[in-house]
Enzyme design. Structure first.
Site, short mmCIF file in Angstrom:
data_model
loop_
_atom_site.label_atom_id
_atom_site.label_comp_id
_atom_site.label_asym_id
_atom_site.label_seq_id
_atom_site.Cartn_x
_atom_site.Cartn_y
_atom_site.Cartn_z
N LYS A 93 0.84 -1.20 0.00
CA LYS A 93 0.00 0.00 0.00
C LYS A 93 0.88 1.25 0.00
O LYS A 93 1.90 1.31 0.69
CB LYS A 93 -0.91 -0.03 1.22
CG LYS A 93 -1.92 1.11 1.31
CD LYS A 93 -2.81 0.92 2.54
CE LYS A 93 -3.83 2.02 2.72
NZ LYS A 93 -4.68 1.79 3.91
N SER A 115 -9.66 -0.72 7.36
CA SER A 115 -9.11 -0.70 6.00
C SER A 115 -8.41 -1.97 5.59
O SER A 115 -8.12 -2.17 4.41
CB SER A 115 -8.13 0.48 5.87
OG SER A 115 -8.80 1.69 6.05
N SER A 121 -9.43 1.74 3.24
CA SER A 121 -8.65 2.58 2.36
C SER A 121 -7.66 1.78 1.52
O SER A 121 -7.09 2.29 0.56
CB SER A 121 -7.89 3.63 3.19
OG SER A 121 -6.99 3.00 4.10
#
Length: 591
Positions: A72, A170, A146
């Site tokens: 990420k 997330s 997210s």
């Protein structure tokens, strides 16, 4: 290749090398054609250089040898920009985040940086200037955030595992919305050194995978304190509860069930409850009122100020660089005072005291991962409401210092996802991994239980084609060793099946022939712990042996094969397509 075991099997039998596997990953990313999944890819030459270096060193001491990993883009990878979903914020780190460094040391190969809701603020996956990754179940659905890019990268089969982060859900919501596994560890179990903070006191690095076992392996490779992270701590341990102890699973009581009025999602959760009950779990209704009250503190209370503190110099200097929705949420922190922050801490202490007695009565809490899937159209009409709803069962977890693991549950009848999440107290990561691995499966090595300690070896897949099939004469040789049925399937069309002489019990022999010269043969894939696998293989009699079997799903587990000499006086029964069909045929057809 979708799981870590798939890669290991391919490397072991020479079907692939880390170099060829990495080239394949880049090819799949290009063919997938969704530019919103990755914000940045490492140059393929750099990834291939890593692969060639590994090939020169060999797999010894490298448990993640040649495993491709996506990261990420709020987690530092040396030489690649860290954007946190905001181009004006970007910087290029010289060193890896500690979790990335530990993965490299274990032999993993970093592929690139994935998309996210800007500054990890959101559970929807649409709050990014880099586009919206396609949901892998239905493009009409939100991908979840997210950690949207990491969830989609794994679910789409671009990489077997990926790193996300989790503050409010997330690491779980994208997993649920894309029908994969999402592991959110205990706070501090994975150091956040080199991670752009959202709420630093609540942030976790999370793991996306196709199986509980794969998620646990990645977690195990990264776990342990780091001197540079004062929030890190030692939490990794073996499961605390005995494997044969009665399993008590807490579930929302009637008044705590929240599905947004969606009958299909509610029915899917009821199916998950039935499956858990059928697997031997005792279901214990739990009042989630204090958990929901805790969740409200995250965005309606002063903890949003911690998001402001994380990027304060940047948001004050360049407020226009943030997306309007991100700026509106984070800038809302300015309405809270220091006194409000202390009031929030006092209220949280009360809620911790109210919820902690629950764990004396249950081994885990099982909840829906989200009340219902939400569409892109829903978010276009209301950017905030669906996001808040998706966090119903996730927002309280980090505030209460809990660990969680999201896995796919029974799907809705319309095919949309409906995952479940197992939650436990801090430090009980191994327990909930073990429970989730036993109660619910996912594609590939899905029903494998998680390894019980750092560095443990994952269970081994075994292909059976004859009397060891479920319900047949020798199946007890698997079940008595703790074997678990993972999936049914077929071989590639490179095999022939023979009815061997002798018996009882009568047995078939599976022989690999020239490519395309055979036909698909029905199989089952079982999982055995390494010690059980060793004892099983030691008892396999000649002319049978254990070798690598090529399956139609692309995996290459170990399985039963026969020596060619034994087929000379055996009947070729390949046209039956499998041992069950042969056994069910009338005697005249078997002749």
């Amino acid at each position: 290749m979708r799981t870590i075991q798939d890669y290991r099997s391919a490397y072991a039998d020479g079907a692939a090398t880390p170099s060829s596997a990495i080239a394949d990953v880049y090819g799949r990313i290009a063919a997938y054609g969704d530019a919103a999944v990755f914000i940045a890819l490492r140059p393929i030459e750099a990834a291939l250089a890593d692969a060639r270096a590994l090939e020169g060193q060999g797999p010894q001491g490298r448990p993640l040898y040649g495993i491709p990993v996506a990261v990420k883009d709020n987690i530092d990878v040396a030489g690649l920009p860290t954007t946190a979903g905001c181009a004006d914020f970007a910087y290029t780190p010289e060193v890896d985040a500690i979790v990335v460094a530990r993965l490299r040391a274990a032999g993993a190969i970093i592929i690139g940086k994935t998309n996210l809701d800007q500054f990890a603020t959101g559970l929807v996956g649409v709050r990014s200037p880099y586009g919206v990754p396609r949901n892998t179940i239905d493009p009409a659905l939100a991908p979840g955030g997210s950690s949207s890019g990491s969830g989609v990268a794994v679910a789409a089969g671009l990489v077997p595992v990926a790193l996300g982060t989790d503050t409010a859900g997330s690491g779980r919501v994208p997993a649920g919305l894309n029908a994969i596994v999402g592991l959110k560890p205990s706070l501090g179990a994975l150091p956040t050194t080199g991670v752009v903070p959202a709420c630093r006191s609540l942030d976790c690095v999370s793991v996306f995978a196709h199986s509980v076992a794969d998620a646990w392996e990645l977690f195990s490779a990264m776990a342990g304190p780091d001197a540079a992270d004062p929030y890190s701590r030692q939490t990794l341990s073996a499961p605390a509860r005995p494997a044969d102890a009665p399993l008590r699973v807490g579930v929302p009581d009637a008044a705590s069930r929240r599905f947004g009025g969606d009958a299909l999602s509610e029915a899917a959760f009821d199916a998950a409850l039935s499956a858990a009950r059928a697997a031997g779990a005792a279901l214990v209704p739990i009042d989630l009122t204090p958990f929901y009250a805790t969740a409200a503190l995250l965005y309606d209370g002063p903890w949003v100020a911690e998001r402001y503190a994380a990027i304060r110099p940047f948001i004050e200097a360049q407020p226009e660089a943030l997306l309007p929705i991100t700026h509106g949420i984070i800038a809302g922190a300015t309405r809270f005072s220091a006194a409000d922050a202390f009031a929030g801490l006092y209220r949280l202490a009360e809620l911790k005291a109210a919820t902690s007695p629950v764990w004396a009565d249950i081994d885990t809490l099982m909840v829906p991962t989200f009340p219902r899937p939400r569409t892109l159209a829903d978010l276009e009409a209301d950017p905030l409401g669906p996001n808040a709803e998706l966090g119903t069962y996730t927002n309280f977890v980090n505030l209460l210092d809990l660990c969680a693991l999201a896995v796919p549950g029974p799907a809705r009848t319309d095919g949309w996802p409906a995952g479940v999440t197992f939650i436990g107290p801090a430090g009980h990561d191994a327990d909930i991994a073990d429970i989730a691995g036993r109660l619910f499966g996912t594609p590939g090595a899905a029903s494998l239980p998680a390894p019980s300690a750092h560095g443990a070896v994952a269970p081994i897949e075994l292909v059976v084609v004859g009397a060891h099939l479920s319900g047949l004469a020798l199946n007890h040789e698997l079940t008595s060793r703790g074997g678990r049925l993972l999936r049914a399937g077929q071989t590639t069309s490179d095999y022939r099946l023979f009815a061997l002489a002798g018996g009882p019990p009568h047995r078939p022999g599976l022989l690999r022939v020239a490519e395309g010269a055979g036909r698909p043969i029905e199989t089952e894939v079982w999982a055995l712990e390494p010690q059980a696998f060793a004892s099983f293989v030691a008892a396999v009699p000649s002319p049978l042996s254990i070798g690598t079997v090529r399956l139609a799903d692309g995996s290459r587990p170990k399985g039963f094969l026969v020596e060619v000499e034994a087929t000379h006086d055996a009947a070729d029964i390949s046209h039956f397509g499998g041992w069950r069909s042969f056994c069910a045929a009338p005697p005249q057809a078997q002749a």
